[in-house]
Scaffold this motif. Structure first.
Motif, PDB file in Angstrom:
ATOM      1  N   LEU A  45      36.365  41.984  36.358  1.00  0.00           N
ATOM      2  CA  LEU A  45      37.414  41.048  36.139  1.00  0.00           C
ATOM      3  C   LEU A  45      36.776  39.973  34.913  1.00  0.00           C
ATOM      4  O   LEU A  45      36.164  39.014  35.302  1.00  0.00           O
ATOM      5  N   ILE A  46      38.420  39.760  34.511  1.00  0.00           N
ATOM      6  CA  ILE A  46      38.632  38.771  33.672  1.00  0.00           C
ATOM      7  C   ILE A  46      39.046  37.050  34.029  1.00  0.00           C
ATOM      8  O   ILE A  46      40.707  37.889  34.736  1.00  0.00           O
ATOM      9  N   LYS A  47      39.578  36.597  34.637  1.00  0.00           N
ATOM     10  CA  LYS A  47      39.575  35.321  34.931  1.00  0.00           C
ATOM     11  C   LYS A  47      40.390  34.332  33.992  1.00  0.00           C
ATOM     12  O   LYS A  47      40.140  34.007  32.204  1.00  0.00           O
ATOM     13  N   ALA A  48      41.772  33.343  33.986  1.00  0.00           N
ATOM     14  CA  ALA A  48      42.234  32.770  32.656  1.00  0.00           C
ATOM     15  C   ALA A  48      43.191  32.414  33.846  1.00  0.00           C
ATOM     16  O   ALA A  48      44.157  32.691  34.410  1.00  0.00           O
ATOM     17  N   LYS A  49      43.716  31.885  32.913  1.00  0.00           N
ATOM     18  CA  LYS A  49      44.696  30.463  33.298  1.00  0.00           C
ATOM     19  C   LYS A  49      46.103  31.416  33.133  1.00  0.00           C
ATOM     20  O   LYS A  49      47.166  30.628  34.259  1.00  0.00           O
ATOM     21  N   VAL A  93      34.128  37.443  33.056  1.00  0.00           N
ATOM     22  CA  VAL A  93      34.665  37.499  32.023  1.00  0.00           C
ATOM     23  C   VAL A  93      35.754  36.415  32.199  1.00  0.00           C
ATOM     24  O   VAL A  93      36.571  36.409  32.801  1.00  0.00           O
ATOM     25  N   GLU A  94      35.769  35.407  31.182  1.00  0.00           N
ATOM     26  CA  GLU A  94      36.771  34.230  31.827  1.00  0.00           C
ATOM     27  C   GLU A  94      36.832  33.578  29.958  1.00  0.00           C
ATOM     28  O   GLU A  94      36.905  33.312  29.375  1.00  0.00           O
ATOM     29  N   THR A  95      38.546  33.283  30.542  1.00  0.00           N
ATOM     30  CA  THR A  95      39.021  33.303  29.044  1.00  0.00           C
ATOM     31  C   THR A  95      40.793  31.794  28.873  1.00  0.00           C
ATOM     32  O   THR A  95      40.557  31.756  30.646  1.00  0.00           O
ATOM     33  N   ASP A  96      41.133  31.439  28.233  1.00  0.00           N
ATOM     34  CA  ASP A  96      42.641  30.730  28.543  1.00  0.00           C
ATOM     35  C   ASP A  96      44.204  31.464  28.946  1.00  0.00           C
ATOM     36  O   ASP A  96      44.344  31.814  30.328  1.00  0.00           O
ATOM     37  N   VAL A  97      43.924  32.793  27.806  1.00  0.00           N
ATOM     38  CA  VAL A  97      45.016  33.755  27.887  1.00  0.00           C
ATOM     39  C   VAL A  97      43.697  34.550  27.816  1.00  0.00           C
ATOM     40  O   VAL A  97      43.534  35.576  27.390  1.00  0.00           O
ATOM     41  N   VAL A  98      45.364  36.002  29.004  1.00  0.00           N
ATOM     42  CA  VAL A  98      44.434  37.378  28.786  1.00  0.00           C
ATOM     43  C   VAL A  98      45.472  38.111  28.305  1.00  0.00           C
ATOM     44  O   VAL A  98      46.065  37.491  29.411  1.00  0.00           O
ATOM     45  N   GLU A 113      43.449  47.430  35.787  1.00  0.00           N
ATOM     46  CA  GLU A 113      43.716  47.934  37.367  1.00  0.00           C
ATOM     47  C   GLU A 113      44.863  47.308  37.887  1.00  0.00           C
ATOM     48  O   GLU A 113      46.462  47.915  39.268  1.00  0.00           O
ATOM     49  N   LYS A 114      44.252  46.238  38.403  1.00  0.00           N
ATOM     50  CA  LYS A 114      45.906  45.224  38.842  1.00  0.00           C
ATOM     51  C   LYS A 114      45.399  43.855  38.222  1.00  0.00           C
ATOM     52  O   LYS A 114      44.708  42.894  37.455  1.00  0.00           O
ATOM     53  N   ILE A 115      46.524  42.743  38.802  1.00  0.00           N
ATOM     54  CA  ILE A 115      46.382  41.236  38.610  1.00  0.00           C
ATOM     55  C   ILE A 115      46.293  40.299  39.159  1.00  0.00           C
ATOM     56  O   ILE A 115      46.121  40.987  40.787  1.00  0.00           O
ATOM     57  N   VAL A 116      45.163  39.189  39.733  1.00  0.00           N
ATOM     58  CA  VAL A 116      44.194  39.077  40.283  1.00  0.00           C
ATOM     59  C   VAL A 116      45.312  37.485  40.912  1.00  0.00           C
ATOM     60  O   VAL A 116      45.369  36.956  40.074  1.00  0.00           O
ATOM     61  N   ARG A 123      53.113  30.037  47.202  1.00  0.00           N
ATOM     62  CA  ARG A 123      53.288  30.156  46.095  1.00  0.00           C
ATOM     63  C   ARG A 123      51.530  30.773  44.914  1.00  0.00           C
ATOM     64  O   ARG A 123      50.395  31.205  45.540  1.00  0.00           O
ATOM     65  N   ARG A 124      51.913  32.369  44.721  1.00  0.00           N
ATOM     66  CA  ARG A 124      51.205  33.371  44.374  1.00  0.00           C
ATOM     67  C   ARG A 124      51.504  32.581  42.775  1.00  0.00           C
ATOM     68  O   ARG A 124      51.906  32.657  41.961  1.00  0.00           O
ATOM     69  N   ILE A 125      49.985  32.822  42.595  1.00  0.00           N
ATOM     70  CA  ILE A 125      49.214  32.180  40.641  1.00  0.00           C
ATOM     71  C   ILE A 125      48.728  33.066  40.640  1.00  0.00           C
ATOM     72  O   ILE A 125      47.223  33.319  40.993  1.00  0.00           O
ATOM     73  N   ALA A 126      48.571  33.554  39.218  1.00  0.00           N
ATOM     74  CA  ALA A 126      48.004  34.949  38.702  1.00  0.00           C
ATOM     75  C   ALA A 126      46.561  33.943  38.337  1.00  0.00           C
ATOM     76  O   ALA A 126      46.905  32.756  36.980  1.00  0.00           O
ATOM     77  N   THR A 127      45.692  34.529  38.586  1.00  0.00           N
ATOM     78  CA  THR A 127      44.174  34.386  38.090  1.00  0.00           C
ATOM     79  C   THR A 127      43.682  35.355  37.159  1.00  0.00           C
ATOM     80  O   THR A 127      42.285  34.443  36.691  1.00  0.00           O
ATOM     81  N   GLY A 128      44.352  36.636  36.591  1.00  0.00           N
ATOM     82  CA  GLY A 128      43.269  36.678  36.287  1.00  0.00           C
ATOM     83  C   GLY A 128      43.577  38.201  36.053  1.00  0.00           C
ATOM     84  O   GLY A 128      45.104  38.896  37.431  1.00  0.00           O
ATOM     85  N   VAL A 129      42.533  39.487  35.620  1.00  0.00           N
ATOM     86  CA  VAL A 129      42.642  40.967  35.540  1.00  0.00           C
ATOM     87  C   VAL A 129      41.539  41.451  36.365  1.00  0.00           C
ATOM     88  O   VAL A 129      40.651  41.239  36.187  1.00  0.00           O
TER      89      VAL A 129
END
Length: 740
Positions: free
Chosen positions: A457-461, A219-224, A417-420, A427-433
């Motif tokens: 997997l929820i991908k988000a900015k 699933v993709e979104t801007d903000v999770v 379960e975890k942040i991706v 740099r460590r950049i969050a891309t989803g959950v």
């Protein structure tokens, strides 16, 4: 005194999932456990008619007890209500054993359950019984009167482990029995639904569902936003209204207003974290945290207090100048305006009237507490079990519907379960959950076993963690973040209860729960640490387990007086902190916290103040939640003009002060957890920076009470929302800049 007619239609049922199939105790352990439970809540009979399963009481004492209870039960109660109440025992109560089984199997810590099994097994052996009881006979084979003497002896034992054991057994048994018993509510006149108010219609949510399949769904979104509570709800509204795609997830499921308020049993399972049975590692504090759609805002008591000035200055002095800025005040005012926060529509119930009027008579500082009831009086009393009127403007009624109207999407039943992360140039950049989604059952409920599970997997900015102070740090730790501050700095406003019994019926479960507070003892060290006095919810299963157990008959007489009680609690702004961390066996939340001597000193002064309020307002009896402190009983000869200077009352206060608040005798609870992902000006002192972004993890934010730099000293909802308002507006600005 009459049984009231209800203006409110009974809420719809909320069936529970099946009891776990695995046996949690052996047959012999069950026999011993139920023997203990039937000693704490026994069937009581006079000594001329009792059987081996009854607590035998001398005929005059038994008749006196019956007469006392008969005098205070509601007119119109069944003619056999008192007899049924006296005969009722824990093991004969329908559903009692099942709820114990569910609690042991689903919610109790593994180490705690192992300890219970060891004790129960020992009580079925000659050596173990002799060591623990002084008798070689198995505990379950003893008459009830002998078993009671044994448990009373544990309360006074030299060994703190035995004192803790009986205190825990008693509280657990009483809570379970009160929730399940069909005999107690007719004696109290306690109705299933609120007397005042009418059912409301909540917002009709549409939740995303995932079709069956074997592969991980994307699933993709801007903000999770992980968590739908007070922080997550504000973030969802702001970001959706700023034009961004927003997905709010929660492990809990939504129950519409027509199902609320739930019964105490169902609410514990459906609306509270870990079945409402979390305790600190040393069992000194019971922790209650909302785990519902809407988070703690679904079960809180409407109190809407802004952050105090000295707390704002304290946080600013730590390098967080935002808290003394006009911008922060704008955030506070904005969230209060959205919820219709006001004191204008308050009508105090007797519990709150006793507090504010008693404080006035003693010259104590007290005030009304603003309510987030959107311009409604909301004279309810059951909101800790969910608001059936849909008037309390928590996230479910206000912020999340606003977000939905701006295009936000929602997903219930999602276990994060975890942040991706992606890694680029160090740099460590969050891309989803990443996590697991569990559907409702085939009937649209949550009690069936036929459910769909999918890896997701929820991908988000941007990722915003709003799981609350118990779980936000655990999600960060599961995501391989290693900042040693994660999970530390736990503050929890430890609370202890004082009850007063009055000569007239009060029905304290009716009316707004917390509409007054006393601030007289809130700054005892001149640095903002102390305690406030709040009115307490008087739902029976929330009050009675915190009161000391001294015997089966004593407890039943005491419990029968609940309709004439007021209950006030001391809420400490704790200077000293604890820690949350994952259980090494199953990863569940564990809590290392015990009230410090410093904070207990402040609590004691406040408890003494509550006792004075109860006395000056005419309480006939005063009970504190410390084992070993006798009930204060007012002499019928006490002169009203003397007031709190009454010699017997002063002697009782002196004894209470001398005893202090020792562990394990003192009962503590916490409904406000804060600080475990604290905001700080540097990575060495906290988890998130002044904008709410996790140090060392770009695009990852925390927005809930876990970011508080220290204890707020007031109910944390408004402070949580105001900080989340600031964080989410900053996230929206960042996304807008990127899109240019």
């Amino acid at each position: 005194m009459t049984v009231p007619e209800l203006d409110m239609i009974a809420p719809l049922d909320t069936p529970l999932p099946p009891v776990p199939p695995a046996e949690v105790l052996t047959p012999s352990q069950w026999i011993t456990f139920l023997a203990i439970a039937d000693t704490i809540i026994p069937s009581i009979a006079d000594s001329s008619t009792q059987s081996i399963d009854d607590l035998a009481v001398d005929v005059p004492e038994y008749n006196n007890a019956i007469q006392k209870i008969q005098q205070i039960i509601p007119t119109g109660a069944p003619s056999d209500a008192v007899q049924n109440y006296m005969k009722d025992k824990a093991s004969s109560t329908p559903g009692f054993k099942d709820l114990i089984h569910r609690t042991f199997g689903d919610y109790m810590r593994d180490d705690a359950l192992k300890g219970i099994r060891v004790i129960l097994s020992a009580l079925d052996t000659r050596a173990g019984c002799y060591l623990l009881t002084g008798y070689p006979t198995s505990f379950c084979l003893q008459p009830v009167n002998v078993r009671q003497q044994i448990l009373q002896g544990w309360s006074l034992s030299y060994f703190p482990q035995l004192r803790q054991l009986i205190k825990s057994f008693a509280a657990f048994t009483i809570a379970t029995w009160v929730k399940q018993s069909r005999a107690i509510n007719p004696v109290l006149g306690f109705p299933r639904a609120p007397v005042h108010g009418k059912p409301g219609k909540g917002f009709d949510y549409n939740f995303l569902e995932i079709p069956p399949g074997q592969d991980q769904e994307l699933v993709e979104t801007d903000v999770v936003i992980v968590g739908s509570g007070c922080g997550g709800g504000v973030c969802a509204k702001n970001l959706a209204e700023a034009g961004h795609r927003v997905l709010v997830t929660d492990r809990a499921y939504h129950f519409p207003a027509k199902h609320l308020p739930m019964s105490s049993t169902d609410a514990g399972i459906h609306l509270f974290h870990n079945g409402g049975v979390d305790t600190s590692d040393d069992n000194s504090v019971a922790f209650l945290a909302g785990q519902a759609w809407g988070g703690g805002g679904t079960v809180n008591w409407s109190a809407s207090l802004q952050t105090q000035g000295f707390v704002r200055q304290e946080w600013a002095d730590e390098g967080l100048s935002f808290f003394t800025s006009s911008e922060y005040q704008d955030c506070l005012d904005r969230v209060c305006e959205r919820m219709g926060v006001s004191t204008k529509y308050i009508e105090h119930n007797e519990n709150n009237r006793v507090l504010i009027e008693g404080a006035r008579k003693l010259g104590f500082s007290a005030k009304e507490v603003p309510q987030n009831t959107g311009g409604n009086k909301h004279y309810c009393g059951y909101c800790t079990l969910g608001c059936g009127a849909a008037e309390k403007q928590g996230p479910v009624v206000s912020w999340l519907p606003d977000a939905a109207n701006a295009g936000a999407q929602f997903m219930e039943g999602f276990e994060a379960e975890k942040i991706v992360f992606d890694f680029a140039s160090g740099r460590r950049i969050a891309t989803g959950v990443q996590g697991t989604w569990t559907s409702r059952d085939e009937m649209g409920g949550v009690s069936g076993s036929n459910k769909t599970k999918r890896k997701l997997l929820i991908k988000a900015k941007r990722v915003i963690v709003s799981c609350g102070s118990l779980h936000s740090p655990l999600l960060l730790l599961r995501s391989d973040l290693t900042n040693p501050q994660i999970g530390r700095n736990l503050h929890c406003h430890p609370a202890s209860l004082v009850a007063g019994v009055f000569p007239k019926e009060i029905r304290p479960w009716e009316g707004g729960i917390l509409t007054t507070l006393c601030e007289e003892f809130s700054n005892q060290d001149t640095h903002g640490h102390g305690a406030k006095i709040n009115a307490m919810t008087m739902i029976p299963s929330w009050v009675l387990p915190f009161m000391p157990w001294t015997g089966g008959l004593d407890f039943k007489i005491f419990a029968s007086k609940l309709s004439r009680m007021c209950g006030h609690c001391v809420v400490v702004r704790d200077r000293d902190s604890g820690q949350v961390y994952p259980d090494p066996v199953d990863g569940r939340c564990k809590i290392k916290y015990s009230p410090s001597a410093f904070d207990k000193g402040h609590a004691l002064e406040c408890i003494l103040g509550i006792c004075k309020i109860m006395y000056v307002m005419g309480a006939e009896e005063i009970i504190v939640s410390q084992v070993g402190v006798p009930i204060f009983t007012r002499s019928p000869d006490a002169k009203e003009s003397v007031g709190i200077n009454d010699a017997s009352f002063q002697a009782w206060l002196a004894n209470l002060r001398k005893r202090g608040l020792p562990h394990p005798e003192t009962s503590w609870g916490s409904a406000h957890q804060m600080g475990t992902c604290r905001m700080a000006a540097s990575e060495t002192k906290g988890v998130v920076d002044p904008r709410g972004e996790v140090w060392g993890a770009e695009g990852l934010y925390v927005a809930d009470a876990s970011v508080f730099p220290s204890a707020s000293g007031v109910n944390p909802m408004v402070t949580n929302m105001a900080i989340s308002d600031m964080i989410s507006r900053g996230v929206a600005r960042g996304l807008k800049t990127e899109s240019r």
